[in-house]
Design a protein around this motif. Structure first.
Motif, short mmCIF file in Angstrom:
data_model
loop_
_atom_site.label_atom_id
_atom_site.label_comp_id
_atom_site.label_asym_id
_atom_site.label_seq_id
_atom_site.Cartn_x
_atom_site.Cartn_y
_atom_site.Cartn_z
N VAL A 112 0.87 -1.17 0.00
CA VAL A 112 0.00 0.00 0.00
C VAL A 112 0.91 1.23 0.00
CG1 VAL A 112 -1.77 1.28 1.28
CG2 VAL A 112 -1.79 -1.23 1.27
N VAL A 113 0.63 2.17 -0.91
CA VAL A 113 1.46 3.36 -1.04
C VAL A 113 0.60 4.58 -0.78
CG1 VAL A 113 2.92 4.71 -2.60
CG2 VAL A 113 2.98 2.21 -2.69
N GLY A 114 1.10 5.46 0.08
CA GLY A 114 0.37 6.68 0.43
C GLY A 114 0.96 7.90 -0.23
N ASP A 115 0.84 9.02 0.44
CA ASP A 115 1.33 10.29 -0.09
C ASP A 115 2.81 10.21 -0.45
OD1 ASP A 115 -1.12 11.47 0.15
OD2 ASP A 115 -0.68 12.47 2.04
N GLU A 116 3.17 10.92 -1.50
CA GLU A 116 4.55 11.04 -1.95
C GLU A 116 5.19 9.71 -2.28
OE1 GLU A 116 6.70 13.42 0.88
OE2 GLU A 116 5.12 14.93 0.96
N GLY A 117 4.37 8.69 -2.58
CA GLY A 117 4.90 7.39 -2.98
C GLY A 117 5.55 6.59 -1.87
N ILE A 118 5.28 6.94 -0.62
CA ILE A 118 5.87 6.24 0.52
C ILE A 118 4.96 5.09 0.94
CG2 ILE A 118 6.64 6.49 2.92
CD1 ILE A 118 7.15 9.46 2.28
N ARG A 119 5.55 3.94 1.22
CA ARG A 119 4.77 2.78 1.65
C ARG A 119 4.09 3.03 2.98
NH1 ARG A 119 8.90 -2.20 0.26
NH2 ARG A 119 8.74 -2.00 -1.99
N SER A 120 2.84 2.56 3.09
CA SER A 120 2.06 2.69 4.33
C SER A 120 2.60 1.71 5.37
CB SER A 120 0.59 2.41 4.06
OG SER A 120 0.08 3.33 3.13
N VAL A 121 2.68 2.16 6.62
CA VAL A 121 3.27 1.37 7.70
C VAL A 121 2.30 1.30 8.87
CG1 VAL A 121 5.16 1.28 9.38
CG2 VAL A 121 5.60 2.03 7.05
N LEU A 122 2.17 0.12 9.48
CA LEU A 122 1.41 -0.07 10.71
C LEU A 122 2.39 -0.44 11.81
CD1 LEU A 122 -1.28 -0.39 12.25
CD2 LEU A 122 -1.27 -2.78 11.52
N THR A 123 2.27 0.22 12.97
CA THR A 123 3.16 -0.06 14.10
C THR A 123 2.33 -0.58 15.27
OG1 THR A 123 4.66 1.70 13.39
CG2 THR A 123 4.88 0.94 15.66
N PHE A 124 2.78 -1.70 15.84
CA PHE A 124 2.10 -2.29 16.99
C PHE A 124 3.14 -2.92 17.91
CE2 PHE A 124 2.37 -5.57 13.83
CZ PHE A 124 2.59 -6.75 14.52
N ARG A 125 2.71 -3.17 19.14
CA ARG A 125 3.60 -3.76 20.15
C ARG A 125 2.96 -5.04 20.68
NH1 ARG A 125 4.04 0.35 23.76
NH2 ARG A 125 2.17 -0.36 24.78
N ILE A 126 3.80 -6.03 20.93
CA ILE A 126 3.36 -7.27 21.58
C ILE A 126 4.12 -7.38 22.89
CG2 ILE A 126 3.32 -9.78 21.48
CD1 ILE A 126 2.90 -9.58 18.49
N ARG A 127 3.40 -7.67 23.96
CA ARG A 127 4.01 -7.80 25.29
C ARG A 127 3.47 -9.07 25.94
NH1 ARG A 127 3.27 -3.66 30.23
NH2 ARG A 127 1.21 -3.67 29.35
N ILE A 128 4.35 -9.82 26.59
CA ILE A 128 3.95 -11.03 27.29
C ILE A 128 3.56 -10.67 28.73
CG2 ILE A 128 4.65 -13.34 28.05
CD1 ILE A 128 4.55 -13.00 25.00
N LEU A 129 2.33 -11.02 29.10
CA LEU A 129 1.83 -10.79 30.45
C LEU A 129 1.66 -12.12 31.16
CD1 LEU A 129 -1.00 -8.26 29.53
CD2 LEU A 129 1.32 -7.73 30.28
#
Length: 151
Positions: A112-129
């Motif tokens: 997926v490419v957004g503004d200015e031709g930059i790839r779209s990025v999703l950031t998430f965290r996984i933590r062990i509880l």
């Protein structure tokens, strides 16, 4: 396991140049939860957590644009195989890692490419509880809403 949806960057604009009304759908096994909608943003931040107590299912994170028609709402997605999650779940309590992945179109696998031709990025965290060994449920953290409660 706690999954925290942190944010996305460089989401594509709609046909008429408007930014997304973005939300993330968290799919773990047969359980589905949605983040709140962040209106009019190509770089939304959520910082919403979901607590997962079910082992070895795959994890899918999909970004949707709530302003589009139901058949065309998915902007892009990320998929983590159950074997990858199984490996993560073998870590000690308190372990955590933040991931940033390029989103892909589910239909053709392209980035997926957004503004200015930059790839779209999703950031998430996984933590062990800490968890009870026989508990196999998924539920959102107190500020998240199950899909069935969304309009």
């Amino acid at each position: 396991v706690e999954v925290t949806i942190l944010g996305a960057r460089h989401l594509p604009r709609r046909d008429r140049g408007a930014a997304c009304d973005a939300r993330v759908r968290v799919i773990f096994g047969e359980n589905v939860f949605d983040t709140r909608i962040v209106k009019n943003s190509v770089s939304p931040d959520w910082n919403e957590s979901f607590l997962i107590r079910e082992e070895y299912s795959s994890l899918t994170l999909e970004i949707h644009d709530a302003a589009l028609t139901p058949s065309k709402t998915r902007v892009g997605s990320f998929f983590m195989l159950s074997r990858e999650l199984k490996g993560i779940m073998t870590n000690d309590f308190g372990w955590e890692r933040t991931y940033s992945f390029n989103l892909r179109y589910q239909e053709n696998g392209r980035y997926v490419v957004g503004d200015e031709g930059i790839r779209s990025v999703l950031t998430f965290r996984i933590r062990i509880l800490e968890h009870e060994p026989d508990s196999r449920i998924i539920y959102p953290a107190p500020d998240a809403c199950p899909r069935s409660e969304k309009a």
